[in-house]
Enzyme design. Structure first.
Site, PDB file in Angstrom:
ATOM      1  N   GLY A  10       0.835  -1.188   0.000  1.00  0.00           N
ATOM      2  CA  GLY A  10       0.000   0.000   0.000  1.00  0.00           C
ATOM      3  C   GLY A  10       0.871   1.239   0.000  1.00  0.00           C
ATOM      4  CB  ILE A  12       3.467   6.813   2.462  1.00  0.00           C
ATOM      5  CG1 ILE A  12       4.628   6.531   1.500  1.00  0.00           C
ATOM      6  CG2 ILE A  12       4.005   7.305   3.805  1.00  0.00           C
ATOM      7  CD1 ILE A  12       5.334   7.789   1.018  1.00  0.00           C
ATOM      8  N   GLY A  13       1.337   5.283   4.712  1.00  0.00           N
ATOM      9  CA  GLY A  13       0.251   5.563   5.634  1.00  0.00           C
ATOM     10  C   GLY A  13      -0.989   4.719   5.453  1.00  0.00           C
ATOM     11  N   GLY A  15      -1.407   1.566   6.371  1.00  0.00           N
ATOM     12  CA  GLY A  15      -1.592   0.590   7.433  1.00  0.00           C
ATOM     13  C   GLY A  15      -1.052  -0.787   7.117  1.00  0.00           C
ATOM     14  CB  THR A  17       3.802  -1.795   9.056  1.00  0.00           C
ATOM     15  OG1 THR A  17       4.624  -1.401   7.952  1.00  0.00           O
ATOM     16  CG2 THR A  17       4.678  -2.449  10.124  1.00  0.00           C
ATOM     17  CE1 TYR A  46       8.835  11.516   1.899  1.00  0.00           C
ATOM     18  CE2 TYR A  46       9.899  10.647   3.855  1.00  0.00           C
ATOM     19  CZ  TYR A  46       9.047  10.483   2.789  1.00  0.00           C
ATOM     20  OH  TYR A  46       8.421   9.275   2.597  1.00  0.00           O
ATOM     21  CG  ASP A  85       6.262  -4.050   6.050  1.00  0.00           C
ATOM     22  OD1 ASP A  85       7.236  -4.542   5.431  1.00  0.00           O
ATOM     23  OD2 ASP A  85       6.391  -3.147   6.910  1.00  0.00           O
TER      24      ASP A  85
END
Length: 213
Positions: A10, A12-13, A15, A17, A46, A85
């Site tokens: 998925g 980033i963010g 879920g 993991t 970043y 993950d």
């Protein structure tokens, strides 16, 4: 279906993991988690993407290959259930977004040398959240170096995943829309996802599921 190697993927963010850990705990699975917190290039990326994109992507490529190659023997010799993950192909998906053409062409050469040597998953699960909801999760978990992530970047990564998934027919892909559920905070939502993964058969290519509240 029989699953020895399960991938939870998925943006980033999303879920991934958290879901990986929940499934591993329930089934006593061996876990492969992506190591990113110690990557020295990630916070710098970043802040200055153009400068640090190539060393970041190359370091992730090396780290993912080293981790997976250490476990190939177990994949091949034992029937243990593994859940991860990430999938190695995410290296290419992110590189397409972050690198310029010359850097990407060089990167792609290294990727192709490695990719065919690694195991393919029995089932690839992609957790889909809108970029807006991804950004909420990113803000909520509060990693300092992630707070500069923009919606545009998340959308670009999402488009990269979708492009990859549409071209992939080597293994079953389960695309689960989780915009209206909370599988981390709500046990019933988690059980729905777990049932979809393990209690149904999934054909090669994309199998899409939309979960409602």
């Amino acid at each position: 279906m029989d699953i020895n190697y399960l991938v939870i993927e998925g943006n980033i963010g999303s879920g991934k993991t958290s879901l990986t850990k929940l499934i591993a705990s329930d089934y006593g699975a061996r876990v492969l988690l992506e190591g990113f917190e110690d990557n020295p290039f990630l916070p710098k990326f970043y802040q200055q993407q153009d400068k640090y994109a190539f060393p970041l992507e190359m370091s992730f490529l090396a780290d993912r290959y080293n981790q997976l190659s250490r476990n190939i023997r177990d994949f091949e010799l034992f029937s243990s259930f593994w859940v991860s993950d990430y999938y190695f192909a995410k290296s290419l998906i992110f590189a397409q977004t972050t690198l310029n053409n010359d850097e990407y062409n060089l990167y792609h050469r290294f990727f192709q040398i490695i990719y065919d040597k690694l195991p393919k998953p029995d089932l690839y699960v992609y957790l889909h959240l809108s970029p807006e909801n991804l950004l909420k999760n990113i803000r909520k978990r509060g990693r300092n170096y992630e707070q500069s992530i923009k919606l545009e970047y998340l959308s670009q990564i999402e488009n990269g995943y979708f492009s990859y998934l549409r071209q992939q027919h080597d293994f079953p892909i389960l695309l689960i829309d989780t915009n209206k559920v909370d599988f981390v905070g709500n046990e019933q939502d988690y059980k729905k996802i777990r049932g979809i993964i393990f209690d149904k058969k999934h054909a090669p290519g994309i199998n899409r599921v939309i979960l409602n509240e």
